[in-house]
Design an enzyme around this catalytic site. Structure first.
Site, PDB file in Angstrom:
ATOM      1  N   THR A  29       0.528  -1.509   0.253  1.00 58.19           N
ATOM      2  CA  THR A  29       0.019   0.096   0.082  1.00 58.19           C
ATOM      3  C   THR A  29       1.232   1.078   0.093  1.00 58.19           C
ATOM      4  O   THR A  29       1.648   2.010   0.356  1.00 58.19           O
ATOM      5  CB  THR A  29      -0.885  -0.108   1.352  1.00 58.19           C
ATOM      6  OG1 THR A  29      -1.787  -1.375   0.998  1.00 58.19           O
ATOM      7  CG2 THR A  29      -1.668   1.520   1.151  1.00 58.19           C
ATOM      8  N   HIS A 176      -7.455 -10.733  -1.013  1.00 60.49           N
ATOM      9  CA  HIS A 176      -6.562 -10.426   0.473  1.00 60.49           C
ATOM     10  C   HIS A 176      -7.735 -11.106   0.949  1.00 60.49           C
ATOM     11  O   HIS A 176      -8.363 -10.300   1.401  1.00 60.49           O
ATOM     12  CB  HIS A 176      -6.940  -9.066   0.233  1.00 60.49           C
ATOM     13  CG  HIS A 176      -5.635  -8.704   1.024  1.00 60.49           C
ATOM     14  ND1 HIS A 176      -5.200  -9.629   2.498  1.00 60.49           N
ATOM     15  CD2 HIS A 176      -5.145  -7.259   1.203  1.00 60.49           C
ATOM     16  CE1 HIS A 176      -4.468  -8.274   3.304  1.00 60.49           C
ATOM     17  NE2 HIS A 176      -4.862  -6.961   2.693  1.00 60.49           N
ATOM     18  N   ASN A 179      -4.131 -10.505   6.667  1.00 61.38           N
ATOM     19  CA  ASN A 179      -3.692  -9.090   7.962  1.00 61.38           C
ATOM     20  C   ASN A 179      -4.849  -8.902   8.350  1.00 61.38           C
ATOM     21  O   ASN A 179      -4.629  -7.172   8.819  1.00 61.38           O
ATOM     22  CB  ASN A 179      -2.997  -8.253   7.139  1.00 61.38           C
ATOM     23  CG  ASN A 179      -1.644  -8.947   6.738  1.00 61.38           C
ATOM     24  OD1 ASN A 179      -1.181  -9.543   6.692  1.00 61.38           O
ATOM     25  ND2 ASN A 179      -0.756  -7.788   5.341  1.00 61.38           N
ATOM     26  N   TYR A 181      -7.730  -8.408   7.899  1.00 58.68           N
ATOM     27  CA  TYR A 181      -9.195  -8.029   7.587  1.00 58.68           C
ATOM     28  C   TYR A 181     -10.089  -8.996   7.211  1.00 58.68           C
ATOM     29  O   TYR A 181     -10.310  -9.661   7.638  1.00 58.68           O
ATOM     30  CB  TYR A 181      -8.613  -7.288   5.859  1.00 58.68           C
ATOM     31  CG  TYR A 181      -7.578  -6.280   6.001  1.00 58.68           C
ATOM     32  CD1 TYR A 181      -8.060  -4.467   6.583  1.00 58.68           C
ATOM     33  CD2 TYR A 181      -6.367  -6.276   5.869  1.00 58.68           C
ATOM     34  CE1 TYR A 181      -7.008  -3.827   7.085  1.00 58.68           C
ATOM     35  CE2 TYR A 181      -5.538  -4.938   6.050  1.00 58.68           C
ATOM     36  CZ  TYR A 181      -5.677  -4.195   6.562  1.00 58.68           C
ATOM     37  OH  TYR A 181      -4.731  -2.881   6.701  1.00 58.68           O
ATOM     38  N   ASN A 236      -4.264  -5.367  13.317  1.00 59.13           N
ATOM     39  CA  ASN A 236      -5.901  -5.714  13.623  1.00 59.13           C
ATOM     40  C   ASN A 236      -6.286  -6.461  14.251  1.00 59.13           C
ATOM     41  O   ASN A 236      -7.002  -6.298  14.497  1.00 59.13           O
ATOM     42  CB  ASN A 236      -5.947  -5.045  11.917  1.00 59.13           C
ATOM     43  CG  ASN A 236      -5.684  -4.698  10.820  1.00 59.13           C
ATOM     44  OD1 ASN A 236      -5.165  -3.006  11.280  1.00 59.13           O
ATOM     45  ND2 ASN A 236      -5.396  -4.724  10.243  1.00 59.13           N
TER      46      ASN A 236
HETATM   47  C1  FNR Z   1       3.489  -3.788   3.121  1.00 59.99           C
HETATM   48  N1  FNR Z   1       2.273  -5.583   2.997  1.00 59.99           N
HETATM   49  C2  FNR Z   1       1.104  -5.273   2.569  1.00 59.99           C
HETATM   50  N2  FNR Z   1       0.295  -6.663   1.969  1.00 59.99           N
HETATM   51  C3  FNR Z   1      -0.987  -6.656   1.648  1.00 59.99           C
HETATM   52  O1  FNR Z   1      -1.124  -8.048   1.458  1.00 59.99           O
HETATM   53  N3  FNR Z   1      -1.164  -6.007   1.369  1.00 59.99           N
HETATM   54  C4  FNR Z   1      -0.678  -4.413   1.249  1.00 59.99           C
HETATM   55  O2  FNR Z   1      -1.557  -3.328   0.776  1.00 59.99           O
HETATM   56  C5  FNR Z   1       0.343  -4.351   2.442  1.00 59.99           C
HETATM   57  N4  FNR Z   1       0.494  -3.057   2.237  1.00 59.99           N
HETATM   58  C6  FNR Z   1       1.893  -2.976   3.084  1.00 59.99           C
HETATM   59  C7  FNR Z   1       2.611  -1.639   2.735  1.00 59.99           C
HETATM   60  C8  FNR Z   1       3.722  -1.142   3.590  1.00 59.99           C
HETATM   61  C9  FNR Z   1       4.515  -0.540   3.213  1.00 59.99           C
HETATM   62  C10 FNR Z   1       4.770  -2.909   4.010  1.00 59.99           C
HETATM   63  C11 FNR Z   1       5.956  -2.418   4.235  1.00 59.99           C
HETATM   64  C12 FNR Z   1       3.988  -3.856   4.215  1.00 59.99           C
HETATM   65  C13 FNR Z   1       2.966  -6.570   3.437  1.00 59.99           C
HETATM   66  C14 FNR Z   1       3.985  -6.923   2.378  1.00 59.99           C
HETATM   67  O3  FNR Z   1       2.989  -7.438   1.346  1.00 59.99           O
HETATM   68  C15 FNR Z   1       4.816  -7.796   3.421  1.00 59.99           C
HETATM   69  O4  FNR Z   1       3.925  -8.586   3.336  1.00 59.99           O
HETATM   70  C16 FNR Z   1       5.257  -7.679   4.527  1.00 59.99           C
HETATM   71  O5  FNR Z   1       6.343  -6.077   3.482  1.00 59.99           O
HETATM   72  C17 FNR Z   1       6.893  -8.476   4.198  1.00 59.99           C
HETATM   73  O6  FNR Z   1       7.546  -8.543   2.674  1.00 59.99           O
HETATM   74  P1  FNR Z   1       9.010  -7.760   3.427  1.00 59.99           P
HETATM   75  O7  FNR Z   1       9.399  -6.406   3.375  1.00 59.99           O
HETATM   76  O8  FNR Z   1      10.111  -8.427   4.599  1.00 59.99           O
HETATM   77  O9  FNR Z   1      10.007  -8.514   2.174  1.00 59.99           O
END
Ligand code: FNR
Length: 351
Positions: A29, A176, A179, A181, A236
């Site tokens: 995001t 999705h 997390n 949701y 959440n």
């Molecule tokens: C996320 N993550 C996330 N997950 C998801 O399913 N939908 C989303 O829109 C988001 N948005 C999001 C924004 C930001 C700024 C972060 C840091 C993370 C989680 C992401 O997909 C991922 O699971 C984590 O970042 C862990 O992976 P890395 O960063 O350790 O490689």
């Protein structure tokens, strides 16, 4: 083939889709859509720069107006939003990339002031305590249980969003389900207290997610549908319950019967083992029950992912924060160059 080469070599995800490598850009995001939730040119440039990933999964994208609770997240329910996404997928495809749209509804992670004074919809009536993200003085509060009619509407909304994603030129969708949701709220005992056919037993608690997968699969083809799950992702305000593992086991076993593209771990640190998952990591738990393509995510380096894929712990890896910090991440991996460290300050601008 050595382990690094395996990670960087093509992978046949479905009969229709071969990825040029096994490294997926995780959904991230970025809050840079316009105020009507339309994707922007800056987003097109940002995604196109990352088209070297085997597959890009879009940032979470809302399927209907009450599905969002964060400002400037993109939607996929108006013609203008679909057109905006088409400009992005065209650019990604022109650079040789592939892209799925992540379909999102926040459920209870919302506030009446964003949805015409209504209580947020969820599996059940629950209370959240935290301050609303990106707000100074709002607190989440109460949710209300979706009626059976509303559940059917939501399922249809996911299918329509999947069709919209096809119109927008995506190669598929990721539901999705992670997390904390909406979908995750049905999958956990902490938030699902229903006594009808959507609650009370693992079969019933998995029913909402399963019907969404089927509705999307029937709408656009099962091979174009993936799903992200976090059986122990206590974001959440979800709270662990030992019984949750049985719900996820049942759901993953049901997914084995459907020819979907993949299941994806929604996780920030995939090194963590969870008591509620029989002392397994989320990906280990999913691997035990799901037999199709499995994408791991959460804190992976290139070397760790290569070793784990070599050991058949999972098939593909999704990388999140390093892709924000390094638009050219794949070429850095290929050429063994230093990876720029991610920092939260990088979220301010799309680079
Ligand atoms: C996320 N993550 C996330 N997950 C998801 O399913 N939908 C989303 O829109 C988001 N948005 C999001 C924004 C930001 C700024 C972060 C840091 C993370 C989680 C992401 O997909 C991922 O699971 C984590 O970042 C862990 O992976 P890395 O960063 O350790 O490689």
């Amino acid at each position: 083939m050595n382990l690094a080469d395996t990670l960087l070599s093509p992978y046949q995800l479905t009969y229709e889709l071969t990825l040029k490598n096994r490294i997926i850009m995780a959904p991230l995001t970025r809050n840079k859509a316009d105020n009507d939730l339309n994707p922007t040119q800056a987003m097109a440039d940002y995604y196109a720069k990352r088209a070297d990933a085997g597959l890009i999964i879009s940032e979470a994208t809302v399927i209907r107006p009450d599905a969002k609770s964060y400002s400037n997240v993109p939607g996929i329910y108006t013609t203008a939003q679909i057109d905006g996404w088409k400009r992005i997928t065209d650019k990604v495809h022109a650079n040789g990339g592939k892209m799925f749209s992540q379909l999102w509804h926040v459920g209870r992670v919302n506030h009446p002031s964003f949805i015409n004074g209504e209580l947020p919809i969820s599996a059940s009536e629950t209370i959240m305590q935290d301050r609303v993200k990106r707000s100074e003085d709002l607190f989440y509060g109460k949710s209300r249980a979706a009626t059976l009619i509303e559940i059917k509407e939501l399922i249809a909304n996911y299918a329509t969003a999947a069709q919209n994603a096809m119109k927008a030129g995506f190669d598929g969708v990721e539901i999705h389900g992670a997390n904390g949701y909406l979908i995750d709220q049905f999958l956990h005992y902490h938030t699902n207290h229903r006594t009808d056919e959507y609650g009370g037993s693992p079969e019933n608690m998995a029913q909402f997610a399963l019907e969404i997968v089927k509705a999307c699969g029937e709408a656009i083809g099962y091979h174009r549908v993936g799903i992200r799950l976090s059986p122990a992702g206590y974001l959440n305000e979800l709270v662990a319950d030992k019984r949750d593992a049985v719900v996820f086991q049942y759901f993953l076993e049901q997914l084995n019967n459907l020819p979907i593209a993949y299941v994806h771990t929604g996780n920030f640190d995939d090194g963590v083992k969870f008591e509620a998952l029989h002392n397994k990591t989320m990906t280990e738990f999913m691997r035990a029950f799901y037999k199709g393509n499995l994408i791991a995510c959460g804190g992976y380096t290139f070397e760790k992912a290569a070793a784990d894929i070599g050991n058949h712990n999972f098939d593909l890896v999704a990388i999140g924060r390093p892709f924000i910090a390094n638009p050219d991440l794949i070429s850095r991996f290929k050429n063994k160059l230093q990876i720029q460290e991610y920092s939260v300050a990088m979220l301010e601008t799309l680079v």
